[in-house]
Scaffold this motif. Structure first.
Motif, PDB file in Angstrom:
ATOM      1  N   PHE A 152       0.853  -1.191   0.000  1.00 44.87           N
ATOM      2  CA  PHE A 152       0.000   0.000   0.000  1.00 44.87           C
ATOM      3  C   PHE A 152       0.887   1.238   0.000  1.00 44.87           C
ATOM      4  O   PHE A 152       1.816   1.323   0.800  1.00 44.87           O
ATOM      5  CB  PHE A 152      -0.940   0.001   1.208  1.00 44.87           C
ATOM      6  CG  PHE A 152      -1.929   1.132   1.199  1.00 44.87           C
ATOM      7  CD1 PHE A 152      -2.999   1.115   0.314  1.00 44.87           C
ATOM      8  CD2 PHE A 152      -1.789   2.216   2.045  1.00 44.87           C
ATOM      9  CE1 PHE A 152      -3.909   2.156   0.274  1.00 44.87           C
ATOM     10  CE2 PHE A 152      -2.690   3.262   2.021  1.00 44.87           C
ATOM     11  CZ  PHE A 152      -3.755   3.236   1.128  1.00 44.87           C
ATOM     12  N   PRO A 153       0.642   2.183  -0.892  1.00 45.03           N
ATOM     13  CA  PRO A 153       1.484   3.390  -0.940  1.00 45.03           C
ATOM     14  C   PRO A 153       1.514   4.101   0.420  1.00 45.03           C
ATOM     15  O   PRO A 153       0.474   4.371   1.003  1.00 45.03           O
ATOM     16  CB  PRO A 153       0.797   4.265  -1.990  1.00 45.03           C
ATOM     17  CG  PRO A 153       0.018   3.306  -2.834  1.00 45.03           C
ATOM     18  CD  PRO A 153      -0.405   2.207  -1.899  1.00 45.03           C
ATOM     19  N   GLY A 154       2.705   4.344   0.919  1.00 47.01           N
ATOM     20  CA  GLY A 154       2.856   4.985   2.219  1.00 47.01           C
ATOM     21  C   GLY A 154       2.980   3.997   3.353  1.00 47.01           C
ATOM     22  O   GLY A 154       3.236   4.373   4.495  1.00 47.01           O
ATOM     23  N   GLY A 155       2.770   2.716   3.050  1.00 46.50           N
ATOM     24  CA  GLY A 155       2.965   1.656   4.027  1.00 46.50           C
ATOM     25  C   GLY A 155       2.028   1.702   5.220  1.00 46.50           C
ATOM     26  O   GLY A 155       0.927   2.248   5.162  1.00 46.50           O
ATOM     27  N   LYS A 156       2.509   1.119   6.283  1.00 48.61           N
ATOM     28  CA  LYS A 156       1.736   0.994   7.514  1.00 48.61           C
ATOM     29  C   LYS A 156       1.286   2.350   8.042  1.00 48.61           C
ATOM     30  O   LYS A 156       0.176   2.489   8.553  1.00 48.61           O
ATOM     31  CB  LYS A 156       2.579   0.260   8.568  1.00 48.61           C
ATOM     32  CG  LYS A 156       1.800  -0.193   9.776  1.00 48.61           C
ATOM     33  CD  LYS A 156       2.699  -0.768  10.857  1.00 48.61           C
ATOM     34  CE  LYS A 156       3.321  -2.068  10.475  1.00 48.61           C
ATOM     35  NZ  LYS A 156       4.065  -2.688  11.608  1.00 48.61           N
ATOM     36  N   GLU A 157       2.141   3.358   7.900  1.00 52.12           N
ATOM     37  CA  GLU A 157       1.806   4.697   8.395  1.00 52.12           C
ATOM     38  C   GLU A 157       0.581   5.252   7.685  1.00 52.12           C
ATOM     39  O   GLU A 157      -0.297   5.848   8.308  1.00 52.12           O
ATOM     40  CB  GLU A 157       2.989   5.661   8.230  1.00 52.12           C
ATOM     41  CG  GLU A 157       4.172   5.356   9.128  1.00 52.12           C
ATOM     42  CD  GLU A 157       5.096   4.247   8.595  1.00 52.12           C
ATOM     43  OE1 GLU A 157       4.863   3.730   7.468  1.00 52.12           O
ATOM     44  OE2 GLU A 157       6.027   3.868   9.322  1.00 52.12           O
ATOM     45  N   ALA A 158       0.504   5.052   6.368  1.00 51.45           N
ATOM     46  CA  ALA A 158      -0.639   5.543   5.595  1.00 51.45           C
ATOM     47  C   ALA A 158      -1.916   4.791   5.962  1.00 51.45           C
ATOM     48  O   ALA A 158      -2.990   5.396   6.085  1.00 51.45           O
ATOM     49  CB  ALA A 158      -0.358   5.416   4.102  1.00 51.45           C
ATOM     50  N   VAL A 159      -1.806   3.485   6.156  1.00 49.05           N
ATOM     51  CA  VAL A 159      -2.972   2.693   6.551  1.00 49.05           C
ATOM     52  C   VAL A 159      -3.453   3.148   7.925  1.00 49.05           C
ATOM     53  O   VAL A 159      -4.666   3.310   8.147  1.00 49.05           O
ATOM     54  CB  VAL A 159      -2.660   1.180   6.535  1.00 49.05           C
ATOM     55  CG1 VAL A 159      -3.840   0.371   7.069  1.00 49.05           C
ATOM     56  CG2 VAL A 159      -2.296   0.721   5.128  1.00 49.05           C
ATOM     57  N   ALA A 160      -2.526   3.360   8.845  1.00 50.17           N
ATOM     58  CA  ALA A 160      -2.887   3.842  10.179  1.00 50.17           C
ATOM     59  C   ALA A 160      -3.646   5.161  10.074  1.00 50.17           C
ATOM     60  O   ALA A 160      -4.681   5.358  10.725  1.00 50.17           O
ATOM     61  CB  ALA A 160      -1.639   4.009  11.044  1.00 50.17           C
ATOM     62  N   ALA A 161      -3.156   6.069   9.229  1.00 50.24           N
ATOM     63  CA  ALA A 161      -3.807   7.371   9.062  1.00 50.24           C
ATOM     64  C   ALA A 161      -5.220   7.220   8.517  1.00 50.24           C
ATOM     65  O   ALA A 161      -6.151   7.892   8.982  1.00 50.24           O
ATOM     66  CB  ALA A 161      -2.973   8.262   8.151  1.00 50.24           C
ATOM     67  N   VAL A 162      -5.408   6.328   7.552  1.00 56.23           N
ATOM     68  CA  VAL A 162      -6.745   6.090   6.990  1.00 56.23           C
ATOM     69  C   VAL A 162      -7.699   5.597   8.073  1.00 56.23           C
ATOM     70  O   VAL A 162      -8.877   5.971   8.100  1.00 56.23           O
ATOM     71  CB  VAL A 162      -6.675   5.084   5.816  1.00 56.23           C
ATOM     72  CG1 VAL A 162      -8.057   4.617   5.407  1.00 56.23           C
ATOM     73  CG2 VAL A 162      -5.946   5.687   4.627  1.00 56.23           C
ATOM     74  N   LEU A 163      -7.170   4.793   8.981  1.00 52.88           N
ATOM     75  CA  LEU A 163      -8.001   4.265  10.072  1.00 52.88           C
ATOM     76  C   LEU A 163      -8.153   5.258  11.219  1.00 52.88           C
ATOM     77  O   LEU A 163      -8.857   4.981  12.191  1.00 52.88           O
ATOM     78  CB  LEU A 163      -7.402   2.956  10.601  1.00 52.88           C
ATOM     79  CG  LEU A 163      -7.362   1.783   9.630  1.00 52.88           C
ATOM     80  CD1 LEU A 163      -6.644   0.589  10.254  1.00 52.88           C
ATOM     81  CD2 LEU A 163      -8.755   1.388   9.173  1.00 52.88           C
ATOM     82  N   GLY A 164      -7.469   6.397  11.124  1.00 54.54           N
ATOM     83  CA  GLY A 164      -7.545   7.399  12.185  1.00 54.54           C
ATOM     84  C   GLY A 164      -6.695   7.052  13.389  1.00 54.54           C
ATOM     85  O   GLY A 164      -6.981   7.470  14.510  1.00 54.54           O
ATOM     86  N   LEU A 165      -5.625   6.307  13.150  1.00 53.74           N
ATOM     87  CA  LEU A 165      -4.736   5.871  14.223  1.00 53.74           C
ATOM     88  C   LEU A 165      -3.337   6.431  14.013  1.00 53.74           C
ATOM     89  O   LEU A 165      -2.920   6.660  12.872  1.00 53.74           O
ATOM     90  CB  LEU A 165      -4.637   4.338  14.251  1.00 53.74           C
ATOM     91  CG  LEU A 165      -5.907   3.539  14.489  1.00 53.74           C
ATOM     92  CD1 LEU A 165      -5.663   2.065  14.216  1.00 53.74           C
ATOM     93  CD2 LEU A 165      -6.402   3.741  15.910  1.00 53.74           C
ATOM     94  N   SER A 166      -2.615   6.602  15.103  1.00 49.09           N
ATOM     95  CA  SER A 166      -1.185   6.891  14.982  1.00 49.09           C
ATOM     96  C   SER A 166      -0.492   5.569  14.659  1.00 49.09           C
ATOM     97  O   SER A 166      -1.071   4.496  14.810  1.00 49.09           O
ATOM     98  CB  SER A 166      -0.649   7.441  16.305  1.00 49.09           C
ATOM     99  OG  SER A 166      -0.694   6.430  17.304  1.00 49.09           O
ATOM    100  N   ILE A 167       0.751   5.649  14.239  1.00 47.58           N
ATOM    101  CA  ILE A 167       1.496   4.418  13.968  1.00 47.58           C
ATOM    102  C   ILE A 167       1.657   3.595  15.240  1.00 47.58           C
ATOM    103  O   ILE A 167       1.566   2.365  15.208  1.00 47.58           O
ATOM    104  CB  ILE A 167       2.860   4.690  13.281  1.00 47.58           C
ATOM    105  CG1 ILE A 167       3.507   3.383  12.797  1.00 47.58           C
ATOM    106  CG2 ILE A 167       3.788   5.450  14.183  1.00 47.58           C
ATOM    107  CD1 ILE A 167       2.720   2.627  11.761  1.00 47.58           C
ATOM    108  N   ASP A 168       1.849   4.270  16.382  1.00 48.72           N
ATOM    109  CA  ASP A 168       1.939   3.538  17.654  1.00 48.72           C
ATOM    110  C   ASP A 168       0.609   2.863  17.982  1.00 48.72           C
ATOM    111  O   ASP A 168       0.584   1.712  18.430  1.00 48.72           O
ATOM    112  CB  ASP A 168       2.347   4.477  18.790  1.00 48.72           C
ATOM    113  CG  ASP A 168       3.803   4.915  18.674  1.00 48.72           C
ATOM    114  OD1 ASP A 168       4.600   4.176  18.051  1.00 48.72           O
ATOM    115  OD2 ASP A 168       4.137   5.989  19.216  1.00 48.72           O
ATOM    116  N   GLY A 169      -0.489   3.572  17.753  1.00 54.88           N
ATOM    117  CA  GLY A 169      -1.807   2.990  17.992  1.00 54.88           C
ATOM    118  C   GLY A 169      -2.065   1.790  17.096  1.00 54.88           C
ATOM    119  O   GLY A 169      -2.621   0.774  17.523  1.00 54.88           O
TER     120      GLY A 169
END
Length: 148
Positions: free
Chosen positions: A14-31
């Protein structure tokens, strides 16, 4: 496949990796990581969150995870508008390749005359993959040549 593998495979590429997916879900990378690894009192992702992840990359891994746990099989539904004889040929080539991989796993597993637990799991994984590709191929043939 376990839950963590399911998520990692679902978001791979996924473009942007885990960080981008976290953002789409409204989560921080730590969350995101806390949910993925069930740390700091965080529960694993909800079904809605897993569905959202799967739709981002249009991947089958979430469906396959739940299907496997329930004794079912996920089969791709062919896009009839995109099917032609070249696509059908490609599906048959893919089917033959997967059948070859299944045969190889079986042959290697039978080499010592015993199929152990690890070998059984590898065989089951390849068998499920073969059945899914076979069913997709047959559905595609029916979609192109069936009477409607």
């Amino acid at each position: 496949m376990n839950k963590k593998e399911m998520v990692n495979q679902t978001i791979a590429g996924f473009p942007g990796g885990k960080e981008a997916v976290a953002a789409v879900l409204g989560l921080s990378i730590d969350g995101f990581n806390n949910r993925l690894y069930e740390k700091k009192g965080q529960a694993f992702f909800s079904v809605d969150e897993l569905e959202a992840m799967a739709s981002l990359n249009n991947t089958p891994y979430v469906a396959e995870y739940f299907a496997e746990k329930s004794g079912y099989l996920v089969v791709a539904v062919p896009e009839v508008a995109e099917l032609d004889s070249v696509e059908l040929f490609d599906l048959q080539v893919k089917l033959n390749g997967v059948k070859g991989m299944l045969d190889k796993v079986l042959s290697e597993s039978l080499a010592d005359g015993v199929i152990d637990r690890t070998e059984r799991q590898a065989i089951e994984k390849m068998k499920r993959h073969y059945l899914a590709v076979f069913t997709t191929s047959m559905n595609a043939i029916d979609a192109v040549y069936g009477e409607g």
